[in-house]
Design a protein around this motif. Structure first.
Motif, PDB file in Angstrom:
ATOM      1  N   UNK A 150       0.777  -1.221   0.000  1.00  0.00           N
ATOM      2  CA  UNK A 150       0.000   0.000   0.000  1.00  0.00           C
ATOM      3  C   UNK A 150       0.809   1.272   0.000  1.00  0.00           C
ATOM      4  N   UNK A 151       2.041   1.249  -0.463  1.00  0.00           N
ATOM      5  CA  UNK A 151       2.818   2.483  -0.528  1.00  0.00           C
ATOM      6  C   UNK A 151       2.642   3.110  -1.913  1.00  0.00           C
ATOM      7  N   UNK A 152       2.937   4.401  -2.015  1.00  0.00           N
ATOM      8  CA  UNK A 152       2.781   5.030  -3.329  1.00  0.00           C
ATOM      9  C   UNK A 152       4.043   4.816  -4.163  1.00  0.00           C
ATOM     10  N   UNK A 153       3.978   5.202  -5.417  1.00  0.00           N
ATOM     11  CA  UNK A 153       5.034   4.924  -6.379  1.00  0.00           C
ATOM     12  C   UNK A 153       6.352   5.590  -5.996  1.00  0.00           C
ATOM     13  N   UNK A 154       6.322   6.817  -5.509  1.00  0.00           N
ATOM     14  CA  UNK A 154       7.562   7.509  -5.147  1.00  0.00           C
ATOM     15  C   UNK A 154       8.234   6.837  -3.950  1.00  0.00           C
ATOM     16  N   UNK A 155       7.449   6.356  -2.995  1.00  0.00           N
ATOM     17  CA  UNK A 155       8.022   5.653  -1.855  1.00  0.00           C
ATOM     18  C   UNK A 155       8.667   4.344  -2.303  1.00  0.00           C
ATOM     19  N   UNK A 156       8.001   3.611  -3.183  1.00  0.00           N
ATOM     20  CA  UNK A 156       8.558   2.353  -3.690  1.00  0.00           C
ATOM     21  C   UNK A 156       9.854   2.616  -4.445  1.00  0.00           C
ATOM     22  N   UNK A 157       9.898   3.692  -5.240  1.00  0.00           N
ATOM     23  CA  UNK A 157      11.124   4.032  -5.971  1.00  0.00           C
ATOM     24  C   UNK A 157      12.264   4.360  -5.013  1.00  0.00           C
ATOM     25  N   UNK A 158      11.953   5.072  -3.928  1.00  0.00           N
ATOM     26  CA  UNK A 158      12.981   5.406  -2.930  1.00  0.00           C
ATOM     27  C   UNK A 158      13.561   4.149  -2.300  1.00  0.00           C
ATOM     28  N   UNK A 159      12.702   3.201  -1.974  1.00  0.00           N
ATOM     29  CA  UNK A 159      13.166   1.947  -1.363  1.00  0.00           C
ATOM     30  C   UNK A 159      14.002   1.159  -2.348  1.00  0.00           C
ATOM     31  N   UNK A 160      13.568   1.073  -3.598  1.00  0.00           N
ATOM     32  CA  UNK A 160      14.317   0.327  -4.613  1.00  0.00           C
ATOM     33  C   UNK A 160      15.679   0.954  -4.849  1.00  0.00           C
ATOM     34  N   UNK A 161      15.741   2.284  -4.915  1.00  0.00           N
ATOM     35  CA  UNK A 161      17.031   2.965  -5.077  1.00  0.00           C
ATOM     36  C   UNK A 161      17.952   2.681  -3.902  1.00  0.00           C
ATOM     37  N   UNK A 162      17.423   2.719  -2.683  1.00  0.00           N
ATOM     38  CA  UNK A 162      18.240   2.456  -1.488  1.00  0.00           C
ATOM     39  C   UNK A 162      18.746   1.020  -1.487  1.00  0.00           C
ATOM     40  N   UNK A 163      17.891   0.065  -1.857  1.00  0.00           N
ATOM     41  CA  UNK A 163      18.322  -1.334  -1.903  1.00  0.00           C
ATOM     42  C   UNK A 163      19.366  -1.553  -2.989  1.00  0.00           C
ATOM     43  N   UNK A 164      19.279  -0.804  -4.073  1.00  0.00           N
ATOM     44  CA  UNK A 164      20.264  -0.929  -5.145  1.00  0.00           C
ATOM     45  C   UNK A 164      21.637  -0.449  -4.747  1.00  0.00           C
ATOM     46  N   UNK A 165      21.717   0.421  -3.752  1.00  0.00           N
ATOM     47  CA  UNK A 165      23.015   0.948  -3.293  1.00  0.00           C
ATOM     48  C   UNK A 165      23.650   0.079  -2.212  1.00  0.00           C
ATOM     49  N   UNK A 166      22.923  -0.883  -1.671  1.00  0.00           N
ATOM     50  CA  UNK A 166      23.444  -1.735  -0.603  1.00  0.00           C
ATOM     51  C   UNK A 166      24.460  -2.708  -1.192  1.00  0.00           C
ATOM     52  N   UNK A 167      25.652  -2.756  -0.597  1.00  0.00           N
ATOM     53  CA  UNK A 167      26.674  -3.686  -1.047  1.00  0.00           C
ATOM     54  C   UNK A 167      26.438  -5.007  -0.315  1.00  0.00           C
ATOM     55  N   UNK A 168      26.429  -6.081  -1.068  1.00  0.00           N
ATOM     56  CA  UNK A 168      26.282  -7.395  -0.456  1.00  0.00           C
ATOM     57  C   UNK A 168      27.144  -8.381  -1.238  1.00  0.00           C
ATOM     58  N   UNK A 169      27.482  -9.474  -0.607  1.00  0.00           N
ATOM     59  CA  UNK A 169      28.402 -10.429  -1.230  1.00  0.00           C
ATOM     60  C   UNK A 169      27.800 -11.054  -2.473  1.00  0.00           C
ATOM     61  N   UNK A 170      26.478 -11.187  -2.533  1.00  0.00           N
ATOM     62  CA  UNK A 170      25.853 -11.811  -3.697  1.00  0.00           C
ATOM     63  C   UNK A 170      25.977 -10.924  -4.930  1.00  0.00           C
ATOM     64  N   UNK A 171      25.964  -9.602  -4.740  1.00  0.00           N
ATOM     65  CA  UNK A 171      26.030  -8.709  -5.903  1.00  0.00           C
ATOM     66  C   UNK A 171      27.457  -8.441  -6.349  1.00  0.00           C
ATOM     67  N   UNK A 172      28.463  -8.768  -5.540  1.00  0.00           N
ATOM     68  CA  UNK A 172      29.837  -8.520  -5.909  1.00  0.00           C
ATOM     69  C   UNK A 172      30.524  -9.728  -6.503  1.00  0.00           C
ATOM     70  N   UNK A 173      29.849 -10.876  -6.529  1.00  0.00           N
ATOM     71  CA  UNK A 173      30.452 -12.059  -7.117  1.00  0.00           C
ATOM     72  C   UNK A 173      30.357 -11.954  -8.628  1.00  0.00           C
ATOM     73  N   UNK A 174      31.429 -12.350  -9.289  1.00  0.00           N
ATOM     74  CA  UNK A 174      31.442 -12.220 -10.743  1.00  0.00           C
ATOM     75  C   UNK A 174      31.224 -13.449 -11.406  1.00  0.00           C
TER      76      UNK A 174
END
Length: 147
Positions: free
Chosen positions: A123-147
């Protein structure tokens, strides 16, 4: 870490045996083994098998080491790396508009992070969902750094 490293570590690990046949382990080699388990992508079971140690014994060494690190300061000359928190603060501000021609679309968002955390926003609006997605995209995690 390579197999040759673990075979060399396994040779240094056992320094003797007790009367009942149990092994006596070198403290420095145990410490190196614990640090090897803390490397990104390291499997405790694989490391234990490579060094000829029971995985449950290695797990107890890790618990003991982590308990001693939190209770005391690090030994002189040793660097203890601080791990970033798995959670990132997200600031969501409501969008204020003078006119509301249409109701904003309602978004349901669910994200499963590599550490097992599930983020479920309904039930969140589109701008809130975009903010969360952007924040999650900036999180460094071991799964995203494996090549």
């Amino acid at each position: 870490m390579s197999e040759s490293y673990f075979s060399e570590l396994a040779k240094r690990l056992v320094v003797g045996h007790k009367r009942d046949g149990r092994c006596v382990y070198d403290e420095k080699a145990k410490h190196e083994l614990v640090l090897a388990c803390r490397e990104p992508g390291a499997s405790l079971a694989k490391v234990a098998r490579a060094c000829g140690v029971n995985a449950n014994l290695l797990a107890s060494w890790i618990r003991r080491f982590e308990g001693s690190v939190t209770q005391s300061s690090p030994p002189s000359g040793e660097i203890v790396e601080a791990q970033a928190s798995d959670f990132v603060p997200v600031r969501i501000e409501p969008v204020e508009s003078a006119e509301q021609p249409m109701a904003a679309p309602v978004v349901n968002l669910q994200a499963r992070l590599p550490n097992g955390v599930v983020l479920d926003l309904r039930g969140c609006d589109l701008s809130q969902a975009c903010s969360v997605i952007e924040a999650l995209g900036r999180v460094r995690c071991s799964a995203s750094t494996k090549g």
